[in-house]
Write an enzyme that holds these catalytic residues in place. Structure first.
Site, PDB file in Angstrom:
ATOM      1  N   GLY A   1     -12.429   8.504  -7.994  1.00  0.00           N
ATOM      2  CA  GLY A   1     -11.510   7.366  -8.013  1.00  0.00           C
ATOM      3  C   GLY A   1     -11.912   6.335  -9.055  1.00  0.00           C
ATOM      4  O   GLY A   1     -12.850   6.554  -9.829  1.00  0.00           O
ATOM      5  N   GLY A   2     -11.211   5.214  -9.068  1.00  0.00           N
ATOM      6  CA  GLY A   2     -11.410   4.207 -10.120  1.00  0.00           C
ATOM      7  C   GLY A   2     -12.815   3.630 -10.139  1.00  0.00           C
ATOM      8  O   GLY A   2     -13.530   3.705 -11.149  1.00  0.00           O
TER       9      GLY A   2
ATOM     10  N   GLY B   1     -13.612  -7.434  -5.006  1.00  0.00           N
ATOM     11  CA  GLY B   1     -12.276  -8.007  -4.783  1.00  0.00           C
ATOM     12  C   GLY B   1     -11.245  -7.021  -5.305  1.00  0.00           C
ATOM     13  O   GLY B   1     -11.452  -5.806  -5.286  1.00  0.00           O
ATOM     14  N   TYR B   2     -10.136  -7.566  -5.790  1.00  0.00           N
ATOM     15  CA  TYR B   2      -9.066  -6.692  -6.307  1.00  0.00           C
ATOM     16  C   TYR B   2      -9.441  -6.214  -7.716  1.00  0.00           C
ATOM     17  O   TYR B   2      -9.581  -6.998  -8.641  1.00  0.00           O
ATOM     18  CB  TYR B   2      -7.729  -7.436  -6.285  1.00  0.00           C
ATOM     19  CG  TYR B   2      -7.158  -7.506  -4.880  1.00  0.00           C
ATOM     20  CD1 TYR B   2      -6.100  -6.685  -4.507  1.00  0.00           C
ATOM     21  CD2 TYR B   2      -7.699  -8.349  -3.911  1.00  0.00           C
ATOM     22  CE1 TYR B   2      -5.590  -6.703  -3.209  1.00  0.00           C
ATOM     23  CE2 TYR B   2      -7.200  -8.380  -2.612  1.00  0.00           C
ATOM     24  CZ  TYR B   2      -6.151  -7.557  -2.274  1.00  0.00           C
ATOM     25  OH  TYR B   2      -5.652  -7.569  -0.993  1.00  0.00           O
TER      26      TYR B   2
ATOM     27  N   GLY C   1      -1.589  -6.814   6.668  1.00  0.00           N
ATOM     28  CA  GLY C   1      -1.195  -5.420   6.426  1.00  0.00           C
ATOM     29  C   GLY C   1      -2.360  -4.447   6.389  1.00  0.00           C
ATOM     30  O   GLY C   1      -2.181  -3.267   6.091  1.00  0.00           O
ATOM     31  N   GLN C   2      -3.578  -4.944   6.690  1.00  0.00           N
ATOM     32  CA  GLN C   2      -4.747  -4.049   6.600  1.00  0.00           C
ATOM     33  C   GLN C   2      -5.682  -4.199   7.806  1.00  0.00           C
ATOM     34  O   GLN C   2      -6.900  -4.269   7.650  1.00  0.00           O
ATOM     35  CB  GLN C   2      -5.540  -4.337   5.318  1.00  0.00           C
ATOM     36  CG  GLN C   2      -4.871  -3.827   4.050  1.00  0.00           C
ATOM     37  CD  GLN C   2      -5.857  -3.763   2.904  1.00  0.00           C
ATOM     38  OE1 GLN C   2      -6.588  -4.710   2.650  1.00  0.00           O
ATOM     39  NE2 GLN C   2      -5.883  -2.637   2.193  1.00  0.00           N
TER      40      GLN C   2
ATOM     41  N   TYR D   1      -8.024  -1.147   7.554  1.00  0.00           N
ATOM     42  CA  TYR D   1      -8.961  -1.193   6.414  1.00  0.00           C
ATOM     43  C   TYR D   1      -9.959  -2.355   6.565  1.00  0.00           C
ATOM     44  O   TYR D   1     -11.159  -2.194   6.322  1.00  0.00           O
ATOM     45  CB  TYR D   1      -8.127  -1.342   5.140  1.00  0.00           C
ATOM     46  CG  TYR D   1      -8.852  -1.268   3.825  1.00  0.00           C
ATOM     47  CD1 TYR D   1      -9.157  -0.037   3.236  1.00  0.00           C
ATOM     48  CD2 TYR D   1      -9.171  -2.428   3.122  1.00  0.00           C
ATOM     49  CE1 TYR D   1      -9.785   0.020   2.000  1.00  0.00           C
ATOM     50  CE2 TYR D   1      -9.788  -2.377   1.887  1.00  0.00           C
ATOM     51  CZ  TYR D   1     -10.095  -1.149   1.321  1.00  0.00           C
ATOM     52  OH  TYR D   1     -10.709  -1.103   0.087  1.00  0.00           O
TER      53      TYR D   1
ATOM     54  N   ILE E   1      -9.889   5.046   1.626  1.00  0.00           N
ATOM     55  CA  ILE E   1      -8.437   5.112   1.450  1.00  0.00           C
ATOM     56  C   ILE E   1      -7.803   3.879   2.093  1.00  0.00           C
ATOM     57  O   ILE E   1      -8.450   3.192   2.883  1.00  0.00           O
ATOM     58  CB  ILE E   1      -7.832   6.378   2.126  1.00  0.00           C
ATOM     59  CG1 ILE E   1      -8.191   6.421   3.630  1.00  0.00           C
ATOM     60  CG2 ILE E   1      -8.299   7.650   1.426  1.00  0.00           C
ATOM     61  CD1 ILE E   1      -7.424   7.477   4.415  1.00  0.00           C
ATOM     62  N   THR E   2      -6.562   3.643   1.734  1.00  0.00           N
ATOM     63  CA  THR E   2      -5.773   2.614   2.434  1.00  0.00           C
ATOM     64  C   THR E   2      -4.556   3.276   3.067  1.00  0.00           C
ATOM     65  O   THR E   2      -4.045   4.284   2.540  1.00  0.00           O
ATOM     66  CB  THR E   2      -5.261   1.512   1.472  1.00  0.00           C
ATOM     67  OG1 THR E   2      -4.553   2.146   0.400  1.00  0.00           O
ATOM     68  CG2 THR E   2      -6.388   0.675   0.922  1.00  0.00           C
TER      69      THR E   2
HETATM   70  N1  CAA Z   1       1.189 -13.356   4.662  1.00  0.00           N
HETATM   71  C1  CAA Z   1       2.143 -13.717   5.558  1.00  0.00           C
HETATM   72  N2  CAA Z   1       3.298 -13.047   5.714  1.00  0.00           N
HETATM   73  C2  CAA Z   1       3.473 -11.954   4.973  1.00  0.00           C
HETATM   74  C3  CAA Z   1       2.521 -11.521   4.031  1.00  0.00           C
HETATM   75  C4  CAA Z   1       1.342 -12.278   3.890  1.00  0.00           C
HETATM   76  N3  CAA Z   1       0.372 -11.936   3.017  1.00  0.00           N
HETATM   77  N4  CAA Z   1       2.960 -10.396   3.442  1.00  0.00           N
HETATM   78  C5  CAA Z   1       4.180 -10.108   4.012  1.00  0.00           C
HETATM   79  N5  CAA Z   1       4.491 -11.071   4.906  1.00  0.00           N
HETATM   80  C6  CAA Z   1       5.686 -11.174   5.740  1.00  0.00           C
HETATM   81  C7  CAA Z   1       6.978 -11.005   4.944  1.00  0.00           C
HETATM   82  O1  CAA Z   1       7.342 -12.238   4.376  1.00  0.00           O
HETATM   83  C8  CAA Z   1       7.926 -10.547   6.037  1.00  0.00           C
HETATM   84  O2  CAA Z   1       8.274 -11.687   6.841  1.00  0.00           O
HETATM   85  P1  CAA Z   1       9.678 -11.742   7.639  1.00  0.00           P
HETATM   86  O3  CAA Z   1       9.663 -10.559   8.581  1.00  0.00           O
HETATM   87  O4  CAA Z   1       9.616 -13.058   8.333  1.00  0.00           O
HETATM   88  O5  CAA Z   1      10.709 -11.652   6.566  1.00  0.00           O
HETATM   89  C9  CAA Z   1       7.050  -9.659   6.869  1.00  0.00           C
HETATM   90  O6  CAA Z   1       5.695 -10.070   6.636  1.00  0.00           O
HETATM   91  C10 CAA Z   1       7.201  -8.205   6.430  1.00  0.00           C
HETATM   92  O7  CAA Z   1       6.630  -7.428   7.420  1.00  0.00           O
HETATM   93  P2  CAA Z   1       6.831  -5.859   7.412  1.00  0.00           P
HETATM   94  O8  CAA Z   1       6.143  -5.317   8.603  1.00  0.00           O
HETATM   95  O9  CAA Z   1       8.305  -5.532   7.262  1.00  0.00           O
HETATM   96  O10 CAA Z   1       6.033  -5.429   6.152  1.00  0.00           O
HETATM   97  P3  CAA Z   1       6.434  -4.698   4.826  1.00  0.00           P
HETATM   98  O11 CAA Z   1       6.989  -3.365   5.151  1.00  0.00           O
HETATM   99  O12 CAA Z   1       7.201  -5.623   3.973  1.00  0.00           O
HETATM  100  O13 CAA Z   1       5.015  -4.466   4.115  1.00  0.00           O
HETATM  101  C11 CAA Z   1       2.701  -4.755   3.648  1.00  0.00           C
HETATM  102  C12 CAA Z   1       3.908  -5.236   4.453  1.00  0.00           C
HETATM  103  C13 CAA Z   1       2.522  -3.241   3.778  1.00  0.00           C
HETATM  104  C14 CAA Z   1       1.483  -5.412   4.221  1.00  0.00           C
HETATM  105  C15 CAA Z   1       2.884  -5.105   2.166  1.00  0.00           C
HETATM  106  O14 CAA Z   1       3.145  -6.512   2.102  1.00  0.00           O
HETATM  107  C16 CAA Z   1       1.662  -4.839   1.332  1.00  0.00           C
HETATM  108  O15 CAA Z   1       1.485  -3.726   0.850  1.00  0.00           O
HETATM  109  N6  CAA Z   1       0.796  -5.846   1.120  1.00  0.00           N
HETATM  110  C17 CAA Z   1      -0.411  -5.695   0.346  1.00  0.00           C
HETATM  111  C18 CAA Z   1      -1.577  -5.468   1.234  1.00  0.00           C
HETATM  112  C19 CAA Z   1      -2.821  -5.427   0.390  1.00  0.00           C
HETATM  113  O16 CAA Z   1      -3.262  -6.417  -0.182  1.00  0.00           O
HETATM  114  N7  CAA Z   1      -3.450  -4.267   0.302  1.00  0.00           N
HETATM  115  C20 CAA Z   1      -4.614  -4.120  -0.517  1.00  0.00           C
HETATM  116  C21 CAA Z   1      -4.597  -2.743  -1.116  1.00  0.00           C
HETATM  117  S1  CAA Z   1      -5.847  -2.553  -2.362  1.00  0.00           S
HETATM  118  C22 CAA Z   1      -7.279  -2.520  -1.504  1.00  0.00           C
HETATM  119  O17 CAA Z   1      -7.314  -2.479  -0.312  1.00  0.00           O
HETATM  120  C23 CAA Z   1      -8.543  -2.510  -2.323  1.00  0.00           C
HETATM  121  C24 CAA Z   1      -9.422  -3.590  -1.889  1.00  0.00           C
HETATM  122  O18 CAA Z   1     -10.449  -3.333  -1.263  1.00  0.00           O
HETATM  123  C25 CAA Z   1      -9.117  -4.972  -2.292  1.00  0.00           C
END
Ligand code: CAA
Length: 260
Positions: free
Chosen positions: A28-29, A198-199, A163-164, A167, A105-106
């Site tokens: 991976g990266g 971080g990211y 959303g995690q 993780y 993984i995520t």
């Molecule tokens: N804070 C508060 N509210 C949030 C939010 C946040 N950060 N992100 C989304 N919301 C809200 C939306 O505004 C929406 O609100 P309403 O229902 O009131 O409209 C609601 O949450 C959406 O909820 P859903 O369940 O429908 O979510 P979704 O299908 O839109 O997807 C998610 C949500 C999957 C979390 C998507 O926002 C996402 O992928 N977020 C990124 C998560 C992230 O940072 N992952 C890191 C991956 S990389 C990694 O992990 C490497 C590392 O180590 C750093």
């Protein structure tokens, strides 16, 4: 004594000679940058993979860049496969001196939508794997009286991330493991540390929806994603003799995104 330490710590290539480093999830990266760095220092580097075609192509491109990495098929979520992996590496390359628990993984989802599979897959691959790979390696490190274990966690294990829940739990668990094991092996010449990136600009982060990613970058004081090489650089430091007094630590590299 101070002079001896300085001589050791200023000669990373001598320290790496004939030593074996295992980097899980090295294709991976962040894993790729860690493999490149350790190979450049002179370690015999091994990594695990799941997808054979992808791993062979990766190995070839690494070789083309002058970097030899031995590749082994292994599901790090499976204890028996990890035991076999360690036996094979020990026979083919030698006992593992440096272990980088990097595979991860995520399966992002808000908790109310998260399935049991999304929870289990992440806990198994990101956290159970740390037990599965470290357990068969620790005895030989103890016998040798030397070893380096580095767990690649995440900023999201420190601060949590919408959303995690899966993780963040796994990544926080990794550092709990680091702190406990570090105490058990401290007097045996083995250090255990966590790096919390971080990211970083990897496929994993690029898979986050663009609008969400941009809003995350806007929260990073340095105003950019990290580079995989910036994590590999910390690994190179932690494996060196100069880092012998650092154990049980959690080193954050997140552009100021989260400060404890
Ligand atoms: N804070 C508060 N509210 C949030 C939010 C946040 N950060 N992100 C989304 N919301 C809200 C939306 O505004 C929406 O609100 P309403 O229902 O009131 O409209 C609601 O949450 C959406 O909820 P859903 O369940 O429908 O979510 P979704 O299908 O839109 O997807 C998610 C949500 C999957 C979390 C998507 O926002 C996402 O992928 N977020 C990124 C998560 C992230 O940072 N992952 C890191 C991956 S990389 C990694 O992990 C490497 C590392 O180590 C750093």
């Amino acid at each position: 004594m101070g002079q001896a330490l300085e001589q050791n710590s200023s000669n990373p290539k001598a320290e790496a000679a004939n030593k074996v480093a295992l980097v899980t999830g090295g294709t991976g990266g962040i894993g790729t940058a860690i493999c490149e760095k350790l190979a450049a220092l002179g370690y015999k580097v091994a990594t695990t993979y799941r997808n054979e075609a992808k791993a062979k192509a990766w190995q070839k491109s690494m070789q083309d860049n002058g970097c030899d990495v031995a590749i082994y098929q292994c599901d790090v979520a499976d204890f028996d496969e990890c035991k076999k992996l360690v036996d094979t590496i020990t026979q083919e390359l030698g006992a593992v001196d440096v272990l980088i628990n990097n595979a991860g993984i995520t399966r992002d989802s808000t908790f109310r939508k998260m399935t049991h599979d999304q929870w289990r897959d992440v806990i198994s691959c990101d956290l159970d794997s740390v037990f599965n790979v470290t357990r068969p390696i620790i005895d030989t490190m103890l016998e040798k009286g030397h070893g380096r274990i580095i767990n690649i966690s995440s900023i999201n294990g420190q601060k949590g991330q919408f959303g995690q829940s899966n993780y963040s739990a796994a990544k926080a668990g990794m550092h709990g493991f680091t702190k406990a094991l570090a105490q058990e092996v401290a007097r045996k010449g083995i250090t255990v540390n966590t790096i919390s990136p971080g990211y970083i600009a990897t496929e994993m982060v690029m898979a986050v929806p663009e609008d969400v990613r941009n809003s995350i970058i806007a929260q990073i004081p340095l105003g950019r994603l990290g580079k995989p090489e910036e994590i590999a650089h910390i690994v190179a430091f932690l494996v060196s003799e100069g880092a012998s007094f650092i154990t049980g630590a959690n080193i954050a590299a997140n552009g100021g995104h989260y400060m404890e």
